[in-house]
Design a protein around this motif. Sequence first.
Motif, PDB file in Angstrom:
ATOM      1  N   GLY A   1       0.828  -1.124  -0.102  1.00 26.13           N
ATOM      2  CA  GLY A   1      -0.066   0.080  -0.020  1.00 26.13           C
ATOM      3  C   GLY A   1       0.888   1.300   0.108  1.00 26.13           C
ATOM      4  O   GLY A   1       1.601   1.260  -0.719  1.00 26.13           O
ATOM      5  N   SER A   2       0.841   2.065   0.938  1.00 23.15           N
ATOM      6  CA  SER A   2       1.617   3.502   1.300  1.00 23.15           C
ATOM      7  C   SER A   2       2.459   3.471   1.974  1.00 23.15           C
ATOM      8  O   SER A   2       3.476   4.183   2.199  1.00 23.15           O
ATOM      9  N   LYS A   3       2.703   2.078   2.576  1.00 24.85           N
ATOM     10  CA  LYS A   3       4.001   1.885   3.535  1.00 24.85           C
ATOM     11  C   LYS A   3       5.118   1.308   2.659  1.00 24.85           C
ATOM     12  O   LYS A   3       4.987   0.394   1.739  1.00 24.85           O
ATOM     13  N   MET A   4       6.419   1.689   3.016  1.00 22.56           N
ATOM     14  CA  MET A   4       7.469   0.961   2.289  1.00 22.56           C
ATOM     15  C   MET A   4       8.534   0.664   3.602  1.00 22.56           C
ATOM     16  O   MET A   4       8.916   1.662   4.501  1.00 22.56           O
ATOM     17  N   ILE A   5       9.137  -0.430   3.604  1.00 19.28           N
ATOM     18  CA  ILE A   5      10.137  -0.637   4.408  1.00 19.28           C
ATOM     19  C   ILE A   5      11.522  -1.002   3.457  1.00 19.28           C
ATOM     20  O   ILE A   5      11.494  -1.922   2.720  1.00 19.28           O
ATOM     21  N   ASP A   6      12.521  -0.171   3.810  1.00 21.65           N
ATOM     22  CA  ASP A   6      13.753  -0.311   3.029  1.00 21.65           C
ATOM     23  C   ASP A   6      14.835  -0.664   3.734  1.00 21.65           C
ATOM     24  O   ASP A   6      15.548  -0.093   4.610  1.00 21.65           O
ATOM     25  N   THR A   7      15.281  -2.188   3.818  1.00 23.73           N
ATOM     26  CA  THR A   7      16.317  -2.762   4.645  1.00 23.73           C
ATOM     27  C   THR A   7      17.467  -3.053   3.793  1.00 23.73           C
ATOM     28  O   THR A   7      18.469  -3.840   4.069  1.00 23.73           O
ATOM     29  N   SER A   8      17.544  -2.276   2.526  1.00 27.01           N
ATOM     30  CA  SER A   8      18.532  -2.534   1.558  1.00 27.01           C
ATOM     31  C   SER A   8      20.197  -2.207   2.114  1.00 27.01           C
ATOM     32  O   SER A   8      19.954  -0.970   2.800  1.00 27.01           O
ATOM     33  N   VAL A   9      21.054  -2.743   1.928  1.00 31.42           N
ATOM     34  CA  VAL A   9      22.571  -2.310   2.106  1.00 31.42           C
ATOM     35  C   VAL A   9      22.680  -0.800   1.218  1.00 31.42           C
ATOM     36  O   VAL A   9      23.274   0.022   1.809  1.00 31.42           O
ATOM     37  N   ARG A  10      22.107  -0.665  -0.017  1.00 27.74           N
ATOM     38  CA  ARG A  10      22.082   0.495  -0.604  1.00 27.74           C
ATOM     39  C   ARG A  10      21.723   1.607   0.205  1.00 27.74           C
ATOM     40  O   ARG A  10      22.317   2.695   0.341  1.00 27.74           O
ATOM     41  N   SER A  11      20.487   1.534   0.684  1.00 31.06           N
ATOM     42  CA  SER A  11      20.030   2.713   1.113  1.00 31.06           C
ATOM     43  C   SER A  11      20.854   2.863   2.749  1.00 31.06           C
ATOM     44  O   SER A  11      20.820   4.031   3.024  1.00 31.06           O
ATOM     45  N   LYS A  12      21.374   2.083   3.293  1.00 30.29           N
ATOM     46  CA  LYS A  12      22.072   2.214   4.433  1.00 30.29           C
ATOM     47  C   LYS A  12      23.411   3.121   4.356  1.00 30.29           C
ATOM     48  O   LYS A  12      23.684   3.640   4.814  1.00 30.29           O
ATOM     49  N   LEU A  13      24.022   2.477   3.018  1.00 32.09           N
ATOM     50  CA  LEU A  13      25.152   3.138   2.393  1.00 32.09           C
ATOM     51  C   LEU A  13      24.864   4.665   2.103  1.00 32.09           C
ATOM     52  O   LEU A  13      25.677   5.542   2.348  1.00 32.09           O
ATOM     53  N   ASN A  14      23.637   4.879   1.529  1.00 33.13           N
ATOM     54  CA  ASN A  14      23.353   6.285   1.220  1.00 33.13           C
ATOM     55  C   ASN A  14      23.036   6.970   2.485  1.00 33.13           C
ATOM     56  O   ASN A  14      23.466   8.331   2.262  1.00 33.13           O
ATOM     57  N   ALA A  15      22.589   6.705   3.427  1.00 36.98           N
ATOM     58  CA  ALA A  15      22.387   7.325   4.710  1.00 36.98           C
ATOM     59  C   ALA A  15      23.773   7.554   5.403  1.00 36.98           C
ATOM     60  O   ALA A  15      23.869   8.705   5.763  1.00 36.98           O
ATOM     61  N   LEU A  16      24.785   6.669   5.280  1.00 32.81           N
ATOM     62  CA  LEU A  16      25.979   6.662   6.155  1.00 32.81           C
ATOM     63  C   LEU A  16      26.758   8.024   5.019  1.00 32.81           C
ATOM     64  O   LEU A  16      27.369   8.521   5.583  1.00 32.81           O
ATOM     65  N   GLN A  17      26.444   7.910   3.894  1.00 29.60           N
ATOM     66  CA  GLN A  17      27.074   8.933   2.918  1.00 29.60           C
ATOM     67  C   GLN A  17      26.804  10.422   3.392  1.00 29.60           C
ATOM     68  O   GLN A  17      27.206  11.181   3.280  1.00 29.60           O
ATOM     69  N   ASN A  18      25.377  10.551   3.548  1.00 30.82           N
ATOM     70  CA  ASN A  18      24.808  11.701   3.983  1.00 30.82           C
ATOM     71  C   ASN A  18      25.130  12.027   5.215  1.00 30.82           C
ATOM     72  O   ASN A  18      25.473  13.182   5.277  1.00 30.82           O
ATOM     73  N   ALA A  19      25.312  11.052   6.145  1.00 33.37           N
ATOM     74  CA  ALA A  19      25.747  11.601   7.494  1.00 33.37           C
ATOM     75  C   ALA A  19      27.298  12.058   7.561  1.00 33.37           C
ATOM     76  O   ALA A  19      27.681  12.942   8.061  1.00 33.37           O
ATOM     77  N   MET A  20      28.225  11.510   6.519  1.00 35.50           N
ATOM     78  CA  MET A  20      29.685  11.859   6.426  1.00 35.50           C
ATOM     79  C   MET A  20      29.729  13.238   5.567  1.00 35.50           C
ATOM     80  O   MET A  20      30.449  13.771   6.270  1.00 35.50           O
ATOM     81  N   LYS A  21      28.861  13.438   4.849  1.00 37.41           N
ATOM     82  CA  LYS A  21      28.829  14.959   4.170  1.00 37.41           C
ATOM     83  C   LYS A  21      28.675  15.897   5.282  1.00 37.41           C
ATOM     84  O   LYS A  21      29.074  16.850   5.146  1.00 37.41           O
ATOM     85  N   GLU A  22      27.638  15.632   6.033  1.00 36.75           N
ATOM     86  CA  GLU A  22      27.495  16.519   7.423  1.00 36.75           C
ATOM     87  C   GLU A  22      28.287  16.874   8.121  1.00 36.75           C
ATOM     88  O   GLU A  22      28.625  17.829   8.839  1.00 36.75           O
ATOM     89  N   VAL A  23      29.052  15.632   8.375  1.00 40.17           N
ATOM     90  CA  VAL A  23      30.122  15.929   9.456  1.00 40.17           C
ATOM     91  C   VAL A  23      31.457  16.836   8.753  1.00 40.17           C
ATOM     92  O   VAL A  23      31.960  17.615   9.377  1.00 40.17           O
ATOM     93  N   GLY A  24      31.544  16.562   7.472  1.00 36.17           N
ATOM     94  CA  GLY A  24      33.079  16.898   6.999  1.00 36.17           C
ATOM     95  C   GLY A  24      32.531  18.088   6.203  1.00 36.17           C
ATOM     96  O   GLY A  24      32.824  19.352   5.769  1.00 36.17           O
TER      97      GLY A  24
END
Length: 186
Positions: A163-186
């Motif tokens: 339906g309108s719910k999405m669960i994303d447990t992919s490694v790709r999304s976790k790497l993207n989240a880590l990449q965004n977090a690293m951008k904010e730090v540096g």
Amino acid sequence: MSEPASISSGIAARYATAIFEIANESNALDQLADNVNDLSQALADSPDLRDLVSSPVYPRASMRKGIMAVAAQMQLQPSFQNALGLMAEKRRLFALPQLIAHLRAKIAEAKGEVTADVTSATALTEDQASRLAKTLADNIGKQVTLKTTVDESLIGGLVVKVGSKMIDTSVRSKLNALQNAMKEVG
């Protein structure tokens, strides 16, 4: 949704409602579901049928004759056959794929079923698919049918949409989240 897509979806929804209600009153939803699956498969397998449905070149009489011959050969329910004939007369066969989608949704809703779109990095085994379907059914409270696809770019994990719910447990999304977090730090 673009305007032409919404127009054909609206047309398909009206025909689907009529066909569904007649089948439901006749207690023939299982037969309608089989008819819809058969017609969908025929549409996928036959370039000639796809051409008949989508090409504006054919005269109305030829479209009606062609779709009625297909419907009779497939032994579709009379109400379904009549609707297809009417769609051909009104030059609305282009909405057939949307009609099939609307009918499938109405039948699934009537049966208390829901479809989950599952994208995984590798193909799910039968055991994995059945366990996932059971877990989703327990959480949703309805019978769940899985529609699975494989996307190797996920690297690992799953993306599940119900339906309108999405669960994303992919490694790709976790790497993207880590990449965004690293951008904010540096």
